[in-house]
Design a protein around this motif. Structure first.
Motif, PDB file in Angstrom:
ATOM      1  N   GLY A 261       0.786  -1.224   0.000  1.00  0.00           N
ATOM      2  CA  GLY A 261       0.000   0.000   0.000  1.00  0.00           C
ATOM      3  C   GLY A 261       0.816   1.272   0.000  1.00  0.00           C
ATOM      4  N   ALA A 262       2.119   1.193  -0.363  1.00  0.00           N
ATOM      5  CA  ALA A 262       3.022   2.339  -0.261  1.00  0.00           C
ATOM      6  C   ALA A 262       3.457   2.827  -1.639  1.00  0.00           C
ATOM      7  CB  ALA A 262       4.247   1.980   0.577  1.00  0.00           C
ATOM      8  N   LEU A 263       3.644   4.137  -1.752  1.00  0.00           N
ATOM      9  CA  LEU A 263       4.103   4.780  -2.974  1.00  0.00           C
ATOM     10  C   LEU A 263       5.364   5.570  -2.658  1.00  0.00           C
ATOM     11  CD1 LEU A 263       0.649   6.355  -3.914  1.00  0.00           C
ATOM     12  CD2 LEU A 263       1.530   4.157  -4.748  1.00  0.00           C
ATOM     13  N   VAL A 264       6.335   5.562  -3.568  1.00  0.00           N
ATOM     14  CA  VAL A 264       7.543   6.377  -3.430  1.00  0.00           C
ATOM     15  C   VAL A 264       7.502   7.453  -4.496  1.00  0.00           C
ATOM     16  CG1 VAL A 264      10.056   6.404  -3.470  1.00  0.00           C
ATOM     17  CG2 VAL A 264       8.851   4.451  -2.478  1.00  0.00           C
ATOM     18  N   LEU A 265       7.652   8.705  -4.079  1.00  0.00           N
ATOM     19  CA  LEU A 265       7.495   9.845  -4.974  1.00  0.00           C
ATOM     20  C   LEU A 265       8.725  10.744  -4.905  1.00  0.00           C
ATOM     21  CD1 LEU A 265       3.858  10.770  -3.920  1.00  0.00           C
ATOM     22  CD2 LEU A 265       4.492   9.710  -6.072  1.00  0.00           C
ATOM     23  N   ALA A 266       9.381  10.940  -6.046  1.00  0.00           N
ATOM     24  CA  ALA A 266      10.456  11.925  -6.137  1.00  0.00           C
ATOM     25  C   ALA A 266       9.842  13.322  -6.166  1.00  0.00           C
ATOM     26  CB  ALA A 266      11.282  11.673  -7.401  1.00  0.00           C
ATOM     27  N   PRO A 267      10.613  14.356  -5.892  1.00  0.00           N
ATOM     28  CA  PRO A 267      10.072  15.712  -5.954  1.00  0.00           C
ATOM     29  C   PRO A 267       9.447  16.007  -7.322  1.00  0.00           C
ATOM     30  CG  PRO A 267      12.212  15.739  -4.899  1.00  0.00           C
ATOM     31  CD  PRO A 267      12.010  14.345  -5.406  1.00  0.00           C
ATOM     32  N   GLY A 268       8.191  16.444  -7.296  1.00  0.00           N
ATOM     33  CA  GLY A 268       7.467  16.732  -8.523  1.00  0.00           C
ATOM     34  C   GLY A 268       6.763  15.553  -9.137  1.00  0.00           C
ATOM     35  N   SER A 269       7.002  14.334  -8.638  1.00  0.00           N
ATOM     36  CA  SER A 269       6.367  13.138  -9.204  1.00  0.00           C
ATOM     37  C   SER A 269       4.895  13.080  -8.815  1.00  0.00           C
ATOM     38  CB  SER A 269       7.069  11.871  -8.726  1.00  0.00           C
ATOM     39  OG  SER A 269       8.369  11.791  -9.247  1.00  0.00           O
ATOM     40  N   ARG A 270       4.111  12.400  -9.657  1.00  0.00           N
ATOM     41  CA  ARG A 270       2.679  12.227  -9.404  1.00  0.00           C
ATOM     42  C   ARG A 270       2.314  10.769  -9.624  1.00  0.00           C
ATOM     43  NH1 ARG A 270       5.130  15.004 -13.017  1.00  0.00           N
ATOM     44  NH2 ARG A 270       3.573  14.695 -14.649  1.00  0.00           N
ATOM     45  N   THR A 271       1.463  10.226  -8.753  1.00  0.00           N
ATOM     46  CA  THR A 271       0.961   8.867  -8.899  1.00  0.00           C
ATOM     47  C   THR A 271      -0.538   8.871  -8.618  1.00  0.00           C
ATOM     48  OG1 THR A 271       3.073   7.838  -8.269  1.00  0.00           O
ATOM     49  CG2 THR A 271       1.097   6.481  -8.097  1.00  0.00           C
ATOM     50  N   PRO A 402       7.715  -1.062 -17.537  1.00  0.00           N
ATOM     51  CA  PRO A 402       6.431  -0.835 -18.216  1.00  0.00           C
ATOM     52  C   PRO A 402       5.664   0.368 -17.675  1.00  0.00           C
ATOM     53  CG  PRO A 402       6.201  -2.595 -16.636  1.00  0.00           C
ATOM     54  CD  PRO A 402       7.646  -2.192 -16.600  1.00  0.00           C
ATOM     55  N   PHE A 403       6.311   1.518 -17.662  1.00  0.00           N
ATOM     56  CA  PHE A 403       5.635   2.753 -17.270  1.00  0.00           C
ATOM     57  C   PHE A 403       6.419   3.919 -17.855  1.00  0.00           C
ATOM     58  CE2 PHE A 403       8.271   1.073 -13.850  1.00  0.00           C
ATOM     59  CZ  PHE A 403       9.212   2.077 -13.671  1.00  0.00           C
ATOM     60  N   TRP A 404       5.761   5.067 -17.937  1.00  0.00           N
ATOM     61  CA  TRP A 404       6.396   6.302 -18.404  1.00  0.00           C
ATOM     62  C   TRP A 404       6.676   7.212 -17.219  1.00  0.00           C
ATOM     63  CZ3 TRP A 404       7.792   6.771 -23.443  1.00  0.00           C
ATOM     64  CH2 TRP A 404       7.164   5.937 -24.371  1.00  0.00           C
ATOM     65  N   LEU A 405       7.760   7.980 -17.307  1.00  0.00           N
ATOM     66  CA  LEU A 405       8.156   8.915 -16.262  1.00  0.00           C
ATOM     67  C   LEU A 405       8.579  10.240 -16.897  1.00  0.00           C
ATOM     68  CD1 LEU A 405      10.516   6.565 -14.184  1.00  0.00           C
ATOM     69  CD2 LEU A 405       8.172   7.174 -13.578  1.00  0.00           C
ATOM     70  N   ASP A 406       8.543  11.301 -16.086  1.00  0.00           N
ATOM     71  CA  ASP A 406       9.251  12.519 -16.486  1.00  0.00           C
ATOM     72  C   ASP A 406      10.268  12.943 -15.433  1.00  0.00           C
ATOM     73  OD1 ASP A 406       7.801  13.948 -14.473  1.00  0.00           O
ATOM     74  OD2 ASP A 406       6.230  14.476 -15.893  1.00  0.00           O
ATOM     75  N   THR A 407      10.302  12.198 -14.307  1.00  0.00           N
ATOM     76  CA  THR A 407      11.191  12.524 -13.188  1.00  0.00           C
ATOM     77  C   THR A 407      11.764  11.235 -12.620  1.00  0.00           C
ATOM     78  OG1 THR A 407       9.837  14.461 -12.653  1.00  0.00           O
ATOM     79  CG2 THR A 407      11.319  13.671 -10.933  1.00  0.00           C
ATOM     80  N   LEU A 408      13.051  11.263 -12.246  1.00  0.00           N
ATOM     81  CA  LEU A 408      13.707  10.061 -11.738  1.00  0.00           C
ATOM     82  C   LEU A 408      14.732  10.441 -10.679  1.00  0.00           C
ATOM     83  CD1 LEU A 408      14.111   6.952 -12.089  1.00  0.00           C
ATOM     84  CD2 LEU A 408      15.922   7.511 -13.738  1.00  0.00           C
ATOM     85  N   ALA A 409      14.699   9.753  -9.525  1.00  0.00           N
ATOM     86  CA  ALA A 409      15.711   9.916  -8.493  1.00  0.00           C
ATOM     87  C   ALA A 409      16.790   8.857  -8.682  1.00  0.00           C
ATOM     88  CB  ALA A 409      15.082   9.793  -7.103  1.00  0.00           C
ATOM     89  N   ILE A 410      18.057   9.270  -8.591  1.00  0.00           N
ATOM     90  CA  ILE A 410      19.188   8.389  -8.867  1.00  0.00           C
ATOM     91  C   ILE A 410      20.123   8.401  -7.663  1.00  0.00           C
ATOM     92  CG2 ILE A 410      21.114   7.914 -10.433  1.00  0.00           C
ATOM     93  CD1 ILE A 410      19.545   9.493 -12.565  1.00  0.00           C
ATOM     94  N   GLU A 411      20.437   7.221  -7.165  1.00  0.00           N
ATOM     95  CA  GLU A 411      21.303   7.075  -5.993  1.00  0.00           C
ATOM     96  C   GLU A 411      22.731   7.526  -6.314  1.00  0.00           C
ATOM     97  OE1 GLU A 411      20.560   6.304  -3.034  1.00  0.00           O
ATOM     98  OE2 GLU A 411      18.922   4.860  -2.916  1.00  0.00           O
TER      99      GLU A 411
END
Length: 449
Positions: A261-271, A402-411
């Motif tokens: 039931g958890a979502l991880v969101l980078a700054p500006g991301s939307r789910t 299998p999804f599209w993104l416009d924002t990505l957090a990278i370690e």
């Protein structure tokens, strides 16, 4: 500093630990929804006035006695901006802030003429600008100010919701904008990009320190979660609920359950998720937020005493209508470029950006592009691509998630590869920012010819 890793909860709240890899693994089990025929039809023109101006918000929790001081902020106004797919917005943007600003609409692809900095310079205090925003995709987007240096108050983003031409079977459609604040003892807030020393960190949902949702039994809710934090990767969890992910960064996905039931969101991301209010009247489900240090309740979903809206919950939902995204990406003949994150070399603060600077890369229209993003910094860095959505490639570069993104957090120390179809000619920004409140927002640009 927030690290994207295992998050341990304090004993006072329910256990809530996950990693970004957990979410990626859950996403990897889903199949992308099929591409549907184009359904965009001309909806006419709509005039929209957006004024960046000083505002105030109450960020002190409610309680007995006199309320705390209101906090000065900068904003475009309150509430969601809602329009229909196919509309063209005739935008008038005014800047009543004491620093130069531009309008940045995250997730709206292919609008080169409205691109901040690359096409439209920062607007001086007291200035006005006009441009068009064609809404070619349905989804959850975000309008935020792109500012020059010298800001004295946090700038609030404003959700932009574009509904599709086909109805979606939900009883309620609600935006949950999560924002992070660093408050000084006097109640004022420290803007991102400044040292948050001696400040208190708090979070709000839709401007409230505790946000409750009430719905009758068996109602289906579409909840559009937005990470409006300027610097922090956040995780949000709905306790003991079946949370089904329907869209990420404004683009539909084949529905799949959010792990735990958890979502991880980078700054500006939307789910976007679907949730069924299942249970007897009076039942409540906690909404927990994790900032990388601890989990805390920030609200709840409660089953109201109203009669159930139907005898039983809806069956599982079909995919949302598609946005006509590219069905395939030709990786074999893709143009390939490398970009380094985590260092300011060759990157600019918005106030220092010059359109005459050399582009980070140039691509031919209609060709696939692969970017290798390497984070050389000491902490996680967030990359944002303007103008196009991208696929996150598998490690062997032989397929994609299998999804599209416009924002990505990278370690730190990692290299991630992304791919997109250079579909829209023009000049567009790319951004990077470290997950540190004091880190500057940095930009470059790329061109599609």
């Amino acid at each position: 500093m927030v690290r994207i890793g295992r998050m341990a909860s304090p004993p006072a709240t329910p256990e809530f630990s996950l990693t970004r890899r957990d979410l990626i693994a859950a996403l990897g089990a889903a199949a992308l929804c099929p591409t549907l025929p184009a359904t965009v039809s001309a909806q006419g023109r709509t005039a929209v006035a957006l004024q960046a101006k000083p505002d105030r918000i109450s960020l002190r929790p409610d309680g007995p006695g006199p309320s705390g001081p209101e906090t000065p902020v900068w904003s475009f106004g309150s509430g969601d901006l809602r329009f229909k797919r196919g509309e063209v917005l005739d935008v008038t943007f005014g800047n009543d802030l004491p620093v130069a600003a531009a309008l940045d609409c995250r997730g709206l692809d292919g609008i080169a003429a409205a691109e901040p900095l690359a096409s439209r310079a920062l607007l001086a205090a007291g200035g006005k600008d006009s441009f068009q925003l064609p809404l070619r995709h349905a989804g959850t987007f975000l309008c935020e100010p792109l500012l020059a240096d010298g800001g004295t108050a946090p700038a609030r983003p404003r959700p932009l919701i574009v509904t599709g031409t086909s109805p979606v079977a939900v009883d309620r459609d609600e935006v949950l904008l999560i924002e992070e604040w660093r408050l000084r003892p006097d109640g004022s807030a420290i803007p991102a990009g400044n040292d948050p020393k001696d400040s208190t960190q708090i979070h709000t949902i839709n401007g409230k320190t505790s946000y409750d949702i009430s719905a009758p039994a068996n109602a289906r809710l579409r909840l559009r979660f937005i990470n409006g934090s300027q610097r922090s990767v956040l995780a949000v969890k709905l306790e003991n609920l079946d949370v089904r992910v329907m869209a990420i960064d404004g683009q539909p996905a084949e529905p799949f359950p959010a792990r735990n039931g958890a979502l991880v969101l980078a700054p500006g991301s939307r789910t976007d998720v679907f949730v069924d209010a299942a249970g007897p009247a009076g039942t409540s489900f906690a909404i927990l937020l994790h900032d990388g240090k601890q989990a805390r309740p920030v609200g709840k979903l409660a089953i109201s005493n109203d009669p159930p809206v139907r005898p039983a919950p809806f069956p599982p939902a079909p995919p949302l209508p598609g946005n006509d995204m590219p069905a395939q990406l030709d990786l074999k003949s893709a143009a390939r470029f490398e970009l380094t994150l985590g260092t300011p070399t060759e990157w600019f603060r918005p106030a220092d950006f010059k359109p005459s600077a050399a582009p980070a890369f140039q691509a031919k229209a209609g060709r696939s592009v692969v970017l290798a993003l390497t984070n050389r910094g000491a902490i996680a860095s967030v990359f944002h691509l303007h103008g196009h959505h991208f696929r996150l490639l598998d490690r062997l570069d032989d397929g994609w998630k299998p999804f599209w993104l416009d924002t990505l957090a990278i370690e730190p120390g990692q290299t991630q590869r992304i791919a997109f179809l250079a579909e829209y000619p023009g000049r567009y920004l790319i951004e990077q920012v470290a997950t540190d409140w004091a880190a500057p927002r940095l930009v470059r640009w790329y061109s599609v010819q």
